[in-house]
Design an enzyme around this catalytic site. Structure first.
Site, PDB file in Angstrom:
ATOM      1  N   ASP A   1      -2.966  -1.318   5.537  1.00  0.00           N
ATOM      2  CA  ASP A   1      -3.328  -0.799   6.849  1.00  0.00           C
ATOM      3  C   ASP A   1      -4.821  -0.572   7.005  1.00  0.00           C
ATOM      4  O   ASP A   1      -5.292  -0.319   8.101  1.00  0.00           O
ATOM      5  CB  ASP A   1      -2.588   0.513   7.143  1.00  0.00           C
ATOM      6  CG  ASP A   1      -2.807   1.565   6.058  1.00  0.00           C
ATOM      7  OD1 ASP A   1      -3.633   1.320   5.151  1.00  0.00           O
ATOM      8  OD2 ASP A   1      -2.164   2.625   6.119  1.00  0.00           O
TER       9      ASP A   1
ATOM     10  N   ASP B   1       0.853  -1.176   0.000  1.00  0.00           N
ATOM     11  CA  ASP B   1       0.000   0.000   0.000  1.00  0.00           C
ATOM     12  C   ASP B   1       0.897   1.237   0.000  1.00  0.00           C
ATOM     13  O   ASP B   1       2.074   1.172   0.382  1.00  0.00           O
ATOM     14  CB  ASP B   1      -0.897  -0.013   1.240  1.00  0.00           C
ATOM     15  CG  ASP B   1      -1.948   1.079   1.198  1.00  0.00           C
ATOM     16  OD1 ASP B   1      -2.342   1.474   0.095  1.00  0.00           O
ATOM     17  OD2 ASP B   1      -2.352   1.549   2.275  1.00  0.00           O
TER      18      ASP B   1
ATOM     19  N   ASP C   1      -7.877  -3.499   2.810  1.00  0.00           N
ATOM     20  CA  ASP C   1      -6.772  -4.409   2.548  1.00  0.00           C
ATOM     21  C   ASP C   1      -7.007  -5.806   3.123  1.00  0.00           C
ATOM     22  O   ASP C   1      -6.281  -6.745   2.779  1.00  0.00           O
ATOM     23  CB  ASP C   1      -5.483  -3.850   3.157  1.00  0.00           C
ATOM     24  CG  ASP C   1      -5.051  -2.550   2.500  1.00  0.00           C
ATOM     25  OD1 ASP C   1      -5.213  -2.429   1.278  1.00  0.00           O
ATOM     26  OD2 ASP C   1      -4.572  -1.661   3.217  1.00  0.00           O
TER      27      ASP C   1
END
Length: 922
Positions: free
Chosen positions: A661, A342, A665
């Site tokens: 996070d 990410d 996800d």
């Protein structure tokens, strides 16, 4: 007065619309048969609660303790041991049966304890919606548990509140919602009631507020259009449930190895039994021999060794700020071929920072990053600047602080922003130039405000003019989107502070150039008010802001990369690990960050290897894997697409690590071979779905974890290379005895003593081996590479042959000189142990000789060898142990012969290693 929602909806059921963002708010209200002012009636709400169910995510069943315990016994090798327990018990060999059963129980207990650390991802998702909500029922605002919300409820949103369900916004008063956990957007999203096209992605639906997100500023109302499992959070919940945790490369190889070894052991034991019967031996004696062979060939210590070796890897990772929640993740990191990372909070700091200020007089750069007000203003040559009072630069920074509702706060040495991150970045930029909040408020006290509006896209404040002679003079400060602010400007500040006609083209070109670098650009402007233009605060509104503003400049900001991100990315790439950025942010921003951290070449021209969510949606199942494999940046990606791209990479044979996070996800974290969550900035959902949590949220920690994972797997391979020759040698020495019709050189209980004590006291000491040099310069292991390579098998067979030859020779020698059977067996037992101890030092490196590694680089080896020596003395000389294990004391001469066999075996092994060592380069 009758409540319309209790009479009308009784005959016309409410059906939540599928795409509420594509309908006008009044049509959504009509479809839901609710009242836009009074909300639902209590009776109607109770009926809908029965119909739609509670606003909660469905619970899932977890495996009970008995099922988890049964799973520990579900292994072909364990089946063979349990069968051995029954056979030895039936033959009356209770000591053998008890010892073998004890081994099974110990291994099952170790596995059960680890398995009991159950997954909590779905529970983490459910906890996100366990909150209270302000709901309008029968015209009254009341606080209800979020689980009681139903479609059609009218919810009041206030600053700091968590959105309790999916809402269609019906009123927004400067409403902004932090959706970073759901969409990956780092900045709060402004909300309004505008109607949007049906195909708009979740991240761009500014007329919707989604369950689990957080209201940062403003207020508003919204009508509930989805609850529980039907929310966007519910979709993610289903994805998490559907994404089965995958076995790791090690567990897959060990499973294959266990099956292969089981077949081989059973076949060999059966052959041994058949040969014994053909030779006319008694059935009971033949059974004992077959059981001895099976017990000898099974590496009983392997399951415990795997667990403990990985646990040591876990401890080492924890010291480097990476907490592993599932032991196999240690090994998986060592074989990872792709890291899907990410952007926000992982590669970047999730802290907006002003990097440049443009004025008509030129561009100024700012040093420092994050919300700490540390840094300087520099010109293009790097020289420090101080903004001259009344200059364009001074006014640009002052307006950024004055026209601002955020605040900076410091706690335990860490700075954070209370309010909008963009405004926080402008506060920090002003502080770097000596224009902190306190000074600006003293220079130009605020007298009135026109809040930011998503329609206007600018904010204005009224202040006392700090540059005017007359203390009653005022100045309007404006900041906002470049196009809107520049359009309202007729003049601009020159380098010397004088006024000149505005050059809109120059300003827009500068903004475009900064945006091309992935920077978010805001414009600032002022307008002095003197004489009759002065306005009382009560009359200052959007209509009172003049159209002939003075352009002061532009502030360009970026969520900066983490300081060690570029180095960590470079290290991963050097180690053969591909890194892909997967984010919900815009492609331009993601591409700019990718260039800064080294994922993309800074000097490269032409299109970058970037795919957007729209691109992914247009690809069919056949095209997707190759496209994802070649892409470096994947932007505007939805949760479903993250899951899909991880599956696509796995389909290409990759071992995938997914970092993240946010809630969005979680499905991909669970599906990936290893999920890596952020410990500080990550949501509980992401942490619970992940295999590993980074305590410092730093991508650089992933590199450290990969390094430790490779080291752990190396040490595990060393253990396997050390332990298998013993098992094969024990099985072969039994087979030789059966073929020759001789007495067994080693009994089953003695074999178990060798296997369990040496595995713990000798083999496990290899788990403490330090990492080898150059471990991060070699490519990842091929996921398809077998656990036992050709070179490793050759080494195992050589050592096995040495063990068989040495033990058999000494067993026969001791009997030929008149020693009893128990004494000869004790000599053979000690040959196995002493040769294993010598071989242990050779296993510390697959290529280097033992003396090159240093005797004290792993002090645990010396501790283990000393403890094993004490154990061998006990089993050889203690009468109680002699009775249990069928051993006998040995004279000094026998120990000399044992040492000679071990020395010869060590010389042969060292010679073989020297001959197989790769040729060194110049």
């Amino acid at each position: 007065m009758a409540d319309p929602t209790t009479s009308e909806s009784a005959t016309r059921p409410a059906h939540p619309p599928d795409a509420a963002h594509g309908l006008p708010a009044h049509e959504v209200v009509l479809l839901l048969a609710t009242d836009p002012e009074r909300g639902l009636g209590e009776a109607e709400a109770a009926g809908r609660l029965l119909r739609f169910g509670p606003n909660a995510l469905p619970a899932t069943r977890s495996a009970g303790p008995l099922r988890r315990l049964a799973r520990q016994l579900h292994n072909p090798l364990i089946y063979v041991l349990l069968a051995s327990v029954l056979v030895t018990a039936a033959l009356g060999e209770l000591v053998d049966s008890t010892v073998i059963l004890g081994v099974v129980v110990v291994n099952a207990a170790v596995g059960f304890v680890q398995e009991s650390r159950a997954e909590a991802a779905l529970e983490g998702l459910r906890s996100m919606v366990r909150t209270t909500a302000s709901v309008v029922r029968e015209g009254q605002v009341r606080s209800l548990a979020s689980a009681e919300l139903v479609p059609g409820d009218l919810v009041v949103l206030e600053e700091g509140a968590k959105v309790p369900a999916d809402l269609r916004v019906t009123r927004a008063d400067e409403l902004r919602v932090d959706e970073s956990a759901l969409t990956g957007e780092s900045a709060p999203v402004a909300k309004d009631e505008v109607v949007l096209p049906d195909h708009v992605a979740v991240a761009d639906r500014r007329n919707m507020a989604y369950s689990g997100t957080l209201v940062t500023t403003g207020s508003g109302t919204g009508v509930v259009v989805a609850t529980g499992a039907e929310t966007e959070l519910g979709d993610i919940h289903r994805l998490v449930g559907a994404a089965e945790g995958l076995s790791t490369p090690l567990t897959r190889k060990l499973a294959w190895f266990s099956k292969l070894l089981t077949v081989a052991i059973v076949a060999l034991a059966a052959a041994t039994f058949g040969v014994g019967l053909l030779r006319g031996q008694e059935m009971a004696e033949t059974f004992t021999a077959a059981v001895a062979l099976a017990v000898g060939a099974i590496p009983e210590g392997l399951p415990a060794a795997v667990t403990i070796t990985l646990a040591i890897g876990v401890a080492r990772m924890a010291r480097r700020r990476a907490v592993v929640r599932r032991l196999p993740a240690v090994e998986t990191l060592g074989s990872t071929t792709v890291v899907c990372s990410d952007k926000t909070g992982t590669l970047t700091q999730n802290q907006m920072t002003v990097r440049a200020v443009w004025t008509p007089a030129g561009e100024v750069l700012l040093t420092g990053s994050g919300y700490a007000p540390d840094g300087e203003l520099c010109d293009g040559a790097g020289a420090t600047l101080a903004p001259a009072p009344r200059s364009a630069l001074w006014w640009t920074l002052l307006v950024g602080v004055a026209c601002n509702d955020a605040a900076l706060a410091e706690h335990d040495g860490r700075w954070r922003v209370v309010g909008d991150p963009t405004e926080g970045a402008m506060l920090v930029a002003g502080a770097k130039a000596g224009l902190g909040r306190d000074r600006v408020e003293a220079l130009a006290p605020r007298e009135a405000t026109v809040p930011f509006s998503s329609e206007r896209r600018w904010m204005a404040t009224l202040h006392r003019d700090p540059t005017a002679v007359d203390p009653t003079d005022q100045v309007v400060a404006v900041k906002g989107a470049v196009e809107q602010v520049v359009e309202r400007c007729t003049r601009q500040l020159r380098a010397d502070g004088s006024l000149g006609p505005v050059d809109r083209t120059l300003a827009l070109e500068a903004a475009h150039a900064l945006a091309q670098q992935g920077l978010r650009v805001l414009a600032t402007a002022v307008r002095p008010l003197t004489g009759p233009e002065r306005h009382a605060p009560a009359t200052f509104d959007a209509g009172a802001v003049p159209d002939d503003l003075v352009l002061t400049g532009l502030q360009a900001m970026l969520d900066p990369p983490r300081p060690a991100a570029a180095r960590a990315v470079a290290a991963c790439l050097a180690a053969g690990v591909s890194v892909k950025m997967v984010t919900g942010d815009h492609a331009a921003t993601a591409t700019a960050v990718a260039r800064q951290v080294g994922l993309l070449d800074q000097s490269a021209t032409g299109p970058a290897p970037v795919l957007t969510g729209t691109d992914l949606a247009a690809l069919d199942a056949e095209e997707l894997p190759a496209a994802v494999d070649s892409a470096v940046v994947l932007a505007r990606v939805s949760p479903e697409q993250k899951l899909r791209l991880v599956e696509a990479l796995q389909g290409r044979g990759h071992v995938v690590a997914m970092t993240g996070d946010g809630v969005n996800d979680a499905p991909a974290l669970r599906q990936a071979d290893i999920g890596v969550a952020m410990g500080t900035g990550g949501t509980e959902v992401a942490k619970d779905a992940a295999d590993m949590v980074l305590l410092d949220d730093d991508f650089a920690t992933i590199e450290a974890a990969v390094e430790e994972g490779r080291g752990a797997f190396d040490n595990l391979t060393k253990f396997i290379a050390w332990t298998l020759p013993t098992n094969i040698g024990e099985g072969l020495v039994i087979l030789v005895a059966i073929l020759l019709g001789a007495a067994l050189p080693i009994l089953p209980t003695q074999i178990l003593w060798i296997n369990m004590t040496t595995a713990v006291l000798l083999g496990l000491m290899l788990a403490f081996e330090p990492r080898e040099d150059g471990i991060m310069t070699r490519p990842p292991r091929d996921p398809e590479q077998p656990l036992l390579t050709g070179a490793l098998m050759a080494r195992i067979l050589l050592v096995s042959a040495l063990l068989v030859a040495g033990s058999w020779w000494l067993f026969q020698w001791e009997q030929s000189r008149g020693a009893g059977l128990a004494e000869a067996r004790t000599a053979a037992l000690n040959v196995f142990v002493v040769v294993e101890a010598v071989y242990l030092f050779s296993c510390r490196s697959p290529t280097l000789p033992a003396w090159r590694l240093g005797l004290f680089t792993n002090r645990w080896l010396l501790v283990g060898v000393s403890a094993q020596a004490a154990g061998q003395a006990a089993i050889t000389y203690l009468p109680a142990m002699n009775a249990v294990f069928g051993t006998a004391p040995l004279p000094a001469g026998t120990w000399l012969r044992i040492a000679a066999v071990a020395a010869l075996a060590g010389l042969v092994i060292a010679t073989d290693k020297r001959l197989r060592r790769p040729t060194r380069g110049p």
